[in-house]
Design a protein around this motif. Structure first.
Motif, PDB file in Angstrom:
ATOM      1  N   UNK A   1       0.830  -1.210   0.000  1.00  0.00           N
ATOM      2  CA  UNK A   1       0.000   0.000   0.000  1.00  0.00           C
ATOM      3  C   UNK A   1       0.864   1.259   0.000  1.00  0.00           C
ATOM      4  N   UNK A   2       1.907   1.263   0.833  1.00  0.00           N
ATOM      5  CA  UNK A   2       2.793   2.438   0.889  1.00  0.00           C
ATOM      6  C   UNK A   2       3.556   2.581  -0.417  1.00  0.00           C
ATOM      7  N   UNK A   3       4.023   1.456  -0.985  1.00  0.00           N
ATOM      8  CA  UNK A   3       4.768   1.518  -2.250  1.00  0.00           C
ATOM      9  C   UNK A   3       3.900   2.097  -3.367  1.00  0.00           C
ATOM     10  N   UNK A   4       2.660   1.670  -3.411  1.00  0.00           N
ATOM     11  CA  UNK A   4       1.770   2.176  -4.454  1.00  0.00           C
ATOM     12  C   UNK A   4       1.553   3.687  -4.326  1.00  0.00           C
ATOM     13  N   UNK A   5       1.416   4.146  -3.092  1.00  0.00           N
ATOM     14  CA  UNK A   5       1.228   5.594  -2.894  1.00  0.00           C
ATOM     15  C   UNK A   5       2.461   6.381  -3.309  1.00  0.00           C
ATOM     16  N   UNK A   6       3.640   5.869  -2.967  1.00  0.00           N
ATOM     17  CA  UNK A   6       4.881   6.555  -3.334  1.00  0.00           C
ATOM     18  C   UNK A   6       5.004   6.652  -4.846  1.00  0.00           C
ATOM     19  N   UNK A   7       4.633   5.600  -5.545  1.00  0.00           N
ATOM     20  CA  UNK A   7       4.751   5.603  -7.001  1.00  0.00           C
ATOM     21  C   UNK A   7       3.712   6.510  -7.656  1.00  0.00           C
ATOM     22  N   UNK A   8       2.697   6.909  -6.918  1.00  0.00           N
ATOM     23  CA  UNK A   8       1.698   7.839  -7.453  1.00  0.00           C
ATOM     24  C   UNK A   8       2.095   9.312  -7.276  1.00  0.00           C
ATOM     25  N   UNK A   9       3.136   9.546  -6.518  1.00  0.00           N
ATOM     26  CA  UNK A   9       3.571  10.920  -6.256  1.00  0.00           C
ATOM     27  C   UNK A   9       4.129  11.565  -7.515  1.00  0.00           C
ATOM     28  N   UNK A  10       4.102  12.898  -7.604  1.00  0.00           N
ATOM     29  CA  UNK A  10       4.766  13.584  -8.723  1.00  0.00           C
ATOM     30  C   UNK A  10       6.242  13.212  -8.776  1.00  0.00           C
ATOM     31  N   UNK A  11       6.807  13.271  -9.947  1.00  0.00           N
ATOM     32  CA  UNK A  11       8.193  12.832 -10.146  1.00  0.00           C
ATOM     33  C   UNK A  11       9.185  13.537  -9.223  1.00  0.00           C
ATOM     34  N   UNK A  12       9.139  14.873  -9.060  1.00  0.00           N
ATOM     35  CA  UNK A  12      10.086  15.515  -8.130  1.00  0.00           C
ATOM     36  C   UNK A  12       9.932  15.007  -6.699  1.00  0.00           C
ATOM     37  N   UNK A  13       8.702  14.820  -6.221  1.00  0.00           N
ATOM     38  CA  UNK A  13       8.489  14.307  -4.870  1.00  0.00           C
ATOM     39  C   UNK A  13       9.015  12.885  -4.741  1.00  0.00           C
ATOM     40  N   UNK A  14       8.744  12.063  -5.718  1.00  0.00           N
ATOM     41  CA  UNK A  14       9.155  10.664  -5.662  1.00  0.00           C
ATOM     42  C   UNK A  14      10.673  10.530  -5.690  1.00  0.00           C
ATOM     43  N   UNK A  15      11.346  11.223  -6.598  1.00  0.00           N
ATOM     44  CA  UNK A  15      12.800  11.105  -6.703  1.00  0.00           C
ATOM     45  C   UNK A  15      13.504  11.728  -5.505  1.00  0.00           C
ATOM     46  N   UNK A  16      12.990  12.849  -5.011  1.00  0.00           N
ATOM     47  CA  UNK A  16      13.592  13.468  -3.820  1.00  0.00           C
ATOM     48  C   UNK A  16      13.416  12.567  -2.613  1.00  0.00           C
ATOM     49  N   UNK A  17      12.254  11.940  -2.490  1.00  0.00           N
ATOM     50  CA  UNK A  17      12.001  11.019  -1.385  1.00  0.00           C
ATOM     51  C   UNK A  17      12.932   9.809  -1.462  1.00  0.00           C
ATOM     52  N   UNK A  18      13.144   9.297  -2.665  1.00  0.00           N
ATOM     53  CA  UNK A  18      14.050   8.154  -2.828  1.00  0.00           C
ATOM     54  C   UNK A  18      15.467   8.527  -2.401  1.00  0.00           C
ATOM     55  N   UNK A  19      15.941   9.710  -2.822  1.00  0.00           N
ATOM     56  CA  UNK A  19      17.286  10.149  -2.449  1.00  0.00           C
ATOM     57  C   UNK A  19      17.406  10.321  -0.938  1.00  0.00           C
ATOM     58  N   UNK A  20      16.420  10.965  -0.320  1.00  0.00           N
ATOM     59  CA  UNK A  20      16.492  11.264   1.104  1.00  0.00           C
ATOM     60  C   UNK A  20      16.445   9.995   1.952  1.00  0.00           C
ATOM     61  N   UNK A  21      15.498   9.097   1.662  1.00  0.00           N
ATOM     62  CA  UNK A  21      15.385   7.886   2.475  1.00  0.00           C
ATOM     63  C   UNK A  21      16.548   6.943   2.240  1.00  0.00           C
ATOM     64  N   UNK A  22      17.114   6.926   1.042  1.00  0.00           N
ATOM     65  CA  UNK A  22      18.333   6.148   0.828  1.00  0.00           C
ATOM     66  C   UNK A  22      19.477   6.692   1.662  1.00  0.00           C
ATOM     67  N   UNK A  23      19.549   8.021   1.748  1.00  0.00           N
ATOM     68  CA  UNK A  23      20.585   8.656   2.583  1.00  0.00           C
ATOM     69  C   UNK A  23      20.372   8.351   4.068  1.00  0.00           C
ATOM     70  N   UNK A  24      19.132   8.454   4.539  1.00  0.00           N
ATOM     71  CA  UNK A  24      18.858   8.176   5.950  1.00  0.00           C
ATOM     72  C   UNK A  24      19.114   6.706   6.286  1.00  0.00           C
TER      73      UNK A  24
END
Length: 448
Positions: free
Chosen positions: A363-386
Motif C-alpha cells: 500500500x505504501x509503495x503504491x502511494x509513493x509511485x503515485x507521487x509527482x516525479x520531483x516528490x518521488x525522486x527526492x524522497x528516494x534520495x532522502x530515504x536512501x541517505x537516511x
C-alpha cells in the motif's frame, strides 16, 4: 522753499512701511518702499504663536536622535522662537529682552514631509547652517498657518532684498546695500535694478508660491489617489519574471515542482549538495540530524543559497556538519506543500493502519509511485541517505525511531490542523519510520 515730503505710514506688527507721496519725487520713485524695523515699544507685548511639537534631528554636523517636545512657537521676522514651557515664558522673555532658542530663517528651506515621522501634519525646516527641525501639530490648520508664515519669512529674506532681517537702524540697512537705497544719493547698479516693478513681481511670485504650498498640504487625498493608481498599474511579480526583468532565485520556500523545473532536474540541487556533504564527513557525527546547528549560521547559509548560484559546502564556514543538516531540515519545513503532498496525507495514514505487513508495504509503495516525479525522486534520495545514516548507528547513536521523530513533522503534515495534533504527530512519525525500515523494498534500492 519746497514743502517737506509727506509720508503715509502703515504699521504692521513691528515693521513700519514708509511710502513716499507721488507729489514729492519723480514717477520712478513714486512707489519705492523700504523696510525699517522699529525698536521694541514699551507698550504691552502681544505674543502671537502656536503650540507645536518640535524635534531637532540634525545640528548640521551629525544626526540627532528624534525627541519630540511641546513648545510655544513664535514667528519673528527672521527667526522662529521656541519656548519650551509656555506662552507665559515667551511673554516674560520678550519683556525682559531675553533671547529664546531660535531657528534662523535666513537662507532656510521648508517642506512638508511624511518620511521623517509617522505623525500627521509634519513639516521640516533646514537652516542655512544645515540644522534640521521637524514641527508637527495634530491640527492641520495650525500646522498650515505656521508653515505659510515661515515660508513668507523665508521668501521675504531671500527675495525682498534684505537677507536675514534683524533689528537695526536705517544706516545699518544702507551699509548692507552698498551705501544707498533707490532715491537716496548715488546708488550702485545692483541697487538701481531694484525698481518698484521688480519688487511687485517678487511679491506676486511669493504669494503664488505660498498658495501652491498650502494647496500641496491640503491635497493629501490627491497624492494618495495618484499613488494608488501607480501601484495598480505596476506590473505583477509574475509578469516581471516572465519578461526576465526579475529572476526568482529562491530555493527556500519555493514549490518543489517549480524549483526542479527551474533547475532542470527532478531533485533540488541544494538537497543533493547537503546529502553529499553529510555522507562525506558526517555519517559518524554524534546525533546527526538530532543535534541542532547554530541558527545564525544556518540562516546565513540559507541567505547565500537564495542569492547566489554557486555554493561550496566544503568551505570552512560550513565545517560544522550540524549546520548543513539543520539547513536541509529547514528546506523541507519551509516547502509551501510538504514532500508528502497534502492530498496524500490521509492516504498514507490509512496505509500505515494496515495490519498485515506485506499488504502495508504494498500500500505504501503504491502511494509513493503515485507521487509527482520531483516528490518521488527526492524522497528516494532522502530515504536512501537516511538508511545509510542508520548503517553507522553505533557511532552516530541514531535509531530508526529517532529519525522518525525528527523527520515526521518535517516531511508531512495535514493541510488543515482540524484533527488531534498529537494523533497526527504519532502517524507522522510512524509513516517516516516505516518507510525508512522498508525503504529498500518501497524504492527498490540496491542491496549493498
Amino acid at each position: 522753499m519746497a514743502a517737506a515730503p509727506r509720508l503715509s505710514v502703515k504699521q504692521q506688527g513691528s515693521v513700519q512701511m514708509r511710502i513716499k507721496s507721488s507729489q514729492t519725487c519723480g514717477e520712478r520713485l513714486s512707489q519705492a518702499k523700504s523696510l525699517i524695523l522699529q525698536e521694541p515699544s514699551p507698550a504691552p507685548v502681544e505674543v502671537k504663536g502656536e503650540y507645536l511639537n518640535v524635534a531637532k534631528i540634525s545640528d548640521g554636523v551629525k544626526k540627532l536622535r528624534k525627541s519630540w517636545s511641546s513648545s510655544w512657537v513664535v514667528l519673528s521676522s527672521d527667526r522662529l522662537l521656541l519656548y519650551k514651557d509656555s506662552k507665559q515664558e515667551a511673554l516674560s522673555s520678550l519683556k525682559a529682552g531675553c533671547k529664546a532658542e531660535g531657528v534662523e530663517l535666513g537662507g532656510a528651506s521648508i517642506e512638508w514631509t511624511s518620511e521623517k515621522s509617522s505623525r500627521k501634519n509634519v513639516f521640516q525646516i533646514r537652516t542655512q547652517s544645515g540644522a534640521q527641525f521637524l514641527l508637527q501639530s495634530d491640527s492641520f490648520s495650525t500646522a498650515c498657518r505656521l508653515y505659510d508664515g515661515v515660508t513668507r519669512s523665508i521668501n521675504t529674506s531671500e527675495k525682498g532684498g534684505v537677507p536675514g532681517l534683524r533689528r537695526s537702524n536705517s544706516t545699518e540697512i544702507l551699509s548692507r546695500h552698498g551705501g544707498s537705497l533707490p532715491g537716496y544719493g548715488s546708488a550702485s547698479s545692483s541697487a538701481k535694478q531694484r525698481s518698484p516693478g521688480h519688487r511687485r513681481s517678487i511679491n506676486v511670485f511669493s504669494s503664488s508660491k505660498l498658495k501652491h504650498s498650502a494647496s500641496d498640504g491640503t491635497d493629501k487625498s490627491g497624492v494618495k489617489s495618484r499613488l494608488k493608481k501607480f501601484i495598480t498599474r505596476r506590473p505583477s511579480m509574475k509578469t516581471l519574471q516572465e519578461k526576465g526583468i526579475i529572476r526568482d532565485r529562491r530555493v527556500f520556500g519555493c514549490h518543489l515542482e517549480a524549483l526542479c523545473e527551474r533547475e532542470g532536474a527532478t531533485v533540488p540541487r541544494f538537497v543533493q549538495l547537503c546529502v553529499d556533504a553529510v555522507e562525506k564527513r558526517g555519517l559518524e557525527a554524534d546525533g546527526i540530524y538530532r543535534v541542532s546547528g547554530n541558527l545564525a549560521t544556518i540562516q546565513k547559509l540559507r541567505f547565500i543559497v537564495d542569492q547566489e548560484d554557486s555554493l561550496d559546502l566544503d568551505s570552512s564556514q560550513w565545517e560544522d556538519v550540524h549546520v548543513v543538516t539543520g539547513a536541509l531540515k529547514m528546506f523541507f519545513r519551509e516547502l509551501p506543500e510538504p514532500l508528502f503532498p497534502f492530498s496524500f496525507f490521509q492516504l498514507f495514514v490509512e496505509a500505515i493502519r494496515v495490519k498485515e505487513p506485506k499488504q502495508k508495504v504494498q500500500a505504501v509503495r503504491d502511494l509513493v509511485h503515485q507521487l509527482p516525479k520531483p516528490n518521488q525522486d527526492t524522497m528516494r534520495l532522502l530515504f536512501g541517505h537516511l538508511h545509510r545514516v542508520l548503517d553507522h548507528s553505533r557511532k552516530n547513536l541514531m535509531s530508526t525511531q529517532g529519525i522518525g521523530i525528527v523527520f515526521g513533522p518535517t516531511l508531512l503534515w495535514p493541510e488543515l490542523d482540524s484533527g488531534n495534533m498529537a494523533v497526527n504527530m504519532v502517524y507522522q512519525n510512524q509513516i517516516v519510520e516505516f518507510i525508512l525500515i522498508e525503504s529498500r523494498d518501497i524504492f527498490q534500492l540496491d542491496r549493498k
